[in-house]
Write a protein that holds these residues in place. Structure first.
Motif, PDB file in Angstrom:
ATOM      1  N   GLN A  49      50.851  53.583  -2.494  1.00 26.43           N
ATOM      2  CA  GLN A  49      49.640  54.313  -2.855  1.00 26.43           C
ATOM      3  C   GLN A  49      49.164  53.921  -4.250  1.00 26.43           C
ATOM      4  OE1 GLN A  49      47.839  56.471  -0.753  1.00 26.43           O
ATOM      5  NE2 GLN A  49      46.345  56.068  -2.372  1.00 26.43           N
ATOM      6  N   VAL A  50      50.096  53.767  -5.174  1.00 27.37           N
ATOM      7  CA  VAL A  50      49.741  53.339  -6.534  1.00 27.37           C
ATOM      8  C   VAL A  50      49.109  51.952  -6.492  1.00 27.37           C
ATOM      9  CG1 VAL A  50      50.714  52.645  -8.769  1.00 27.37           C
ATOM     10  CG2 VAL A  50      51.439  54.787  -7.709  1.00 27.37           C
ATOM     11  N   ARG A  54      45.244  50.746  -7.439  1.00 25.50           N
ATOM     12  CA  ARG A  54      44.945  49.645  -8.369  1.00 25.50           C
ATOM     13  C   ARG A  54      43.992  48.634  -7.737  1.00 25.50           C
ATOM     14  NH1 ARG A  54      50.907  48.348  -9.712  1.00 25.50           N
ATOM     15  NH2 ARG A  54      51.421  50.133 -10.994  1.00 25.50           N
ATOM     16  N   VAL A  55      44.258  48.291  -6.473  1.00 21.33           N
ATOM     17  CA  VAL A  55      43.412  47.309  -5.787  1.00 21.33           C
ATOM     18  C   VAL A  55      42.002  47.852  -5.627  1.00 21.33           C
ATOM     19  CG1 VAL A  55      43.046  46.088  -3.602  1.00 21.33           C
ATOM     20  CG2 VAL A  55      45.330  46.167  -4.620  1.00 21.33           C
ATOM     21  N   VAL A  56      41.873  49.108  -5.203  1.00 24.92           N
ATOM     22  CA  VAL A  56      40.548  49.711  -5.029  1.00 24.92           C
ATOM     23  C   VAL A  56      39.803  49.751  -6.360  1.00 24.92           C
ATOM     24  CG1 VAL A  56      39.358  51.872  -4.471  1.00 24.92           C
ATOM     25  CG2 VAL A  56      41.173  51.026  -2.973  1.00 24.92           C
ATOM     26  N   GLY A 102      52.426  44.282  -9.178  1.00 26.29           N
ATOM     27  CA  GLY A 102      52.935  44.751  -7.897  1.00 26.29           C
ATOM     28  C   GLY A 102      52.480  43.937  -6.702  1.00 26.29           C
ATOM     29  N   VAL A 103      51.500  43.055  -6.899  1.00 27.57           N
ATOM     30  CA  VAL A 103      51.013  42.226  -5.789  1.00 27.57           C
ATOM     31  C   VAL A 103      51.871  40.965  -5.720  1.00 27.57           C
ATOM     32  CG1 VAL A 103      49.087  40.882  -4.886  1.00 27.57           C
ATOM     33  CG2 VAL A 103      48.663  43.082  -5.984  1.00 27.57           C
ATOM     34  N   GLU A 104      52.548  40.784  -4.596  1.00 24.95           N
ATOM     35  CA  GLU A 104      53.366  39.588  -4.376  1.00 24.95           C
ATOM     36  C   GLU A 104      52.625  38.570  -3.516  1.00 24.95           C
ATOM     37  OE1 GLU A 104      56.654  38.866  -5.330  1.00 24.95           O
ATOM     38  OE2 GLU A 104      56.531  40.585  -6.666  1.00 24.95           O
ATOM     39  N   THR A 105      51.965  39.059  -2.453  1.00 26.02           N
ATOM     40  CA  THR A 105      51.312  38.183  -1.491  1.00 26.02           C
ATOM     41  C   THR A 105      49.950  38.751  -1.127  1.00 26.02           C
ATOM     42  OG1 THR A 105      53.484  37.688  -0.543  1.00 26.02           O
ATOM     43  CG2 THR A 105      51.566  37.060   0.760  1.00 26.02           C
TER      44      THR A 105
END
Length: 115
Positions: A49-50, A54-56, A102-105
């Motif tokens: 959710q966190v 962040r992406v949004v 937090g984004v790996e892929t």
């Protein structure tokens, strides 16, 4: 000849009785949650959710160009879907999401097409 006595479960209760060790201790989802699950909804854990927030937020800073792009989160995997008007916008979206903690892929399923 042996008769096949296996049947498909017809309800949530049938599934629970066959899969949950102590069904009386489990929490039953609401009808709305069951319907959402049938439509493909997957609840996010707190870390997901966190990351989703962040992406949004990152997509929101790109203005109306990124308004037709959605993000789906599964652990450290971000799947982007939607449509943008040009390749430059697509690159800005990819860069903005790629640099988030937090984004790996990233699975990019965004289509470039004139509106």
């Amino acid at each position: 000849m042996a008769r096949n006595t296996v049947r498909n479960p017809r309800s949530y209760d049938d599934i629970v009785r066959k899969t949950v060790i102590e069904p009386d201790t489990s929490i039953r989802p609401t009808r709305e949650q069951e319907q959402a699950a049938r439509e493909g909804f997957r609840a996010l854990d707190p870390d997901e959710q966190v990351l989703h927030d962040r992406v949004v937020q990152a997509l929101g800073t790109l203005g109306p160009d990124a308004s037709r792009v959605t993000a789906e989160i599964s652990r450290e995997l971000v799947t982007l879907r939607g449509q943008v008007a040009d390749v430059a916008t697509l690159r800005r979206i990819e860069d903005a999401v790629a640099y988030l903690t937090g984004v790996e892929t990233i699975h990019n399923q965004v289509v470039v097409a004139a509106s």
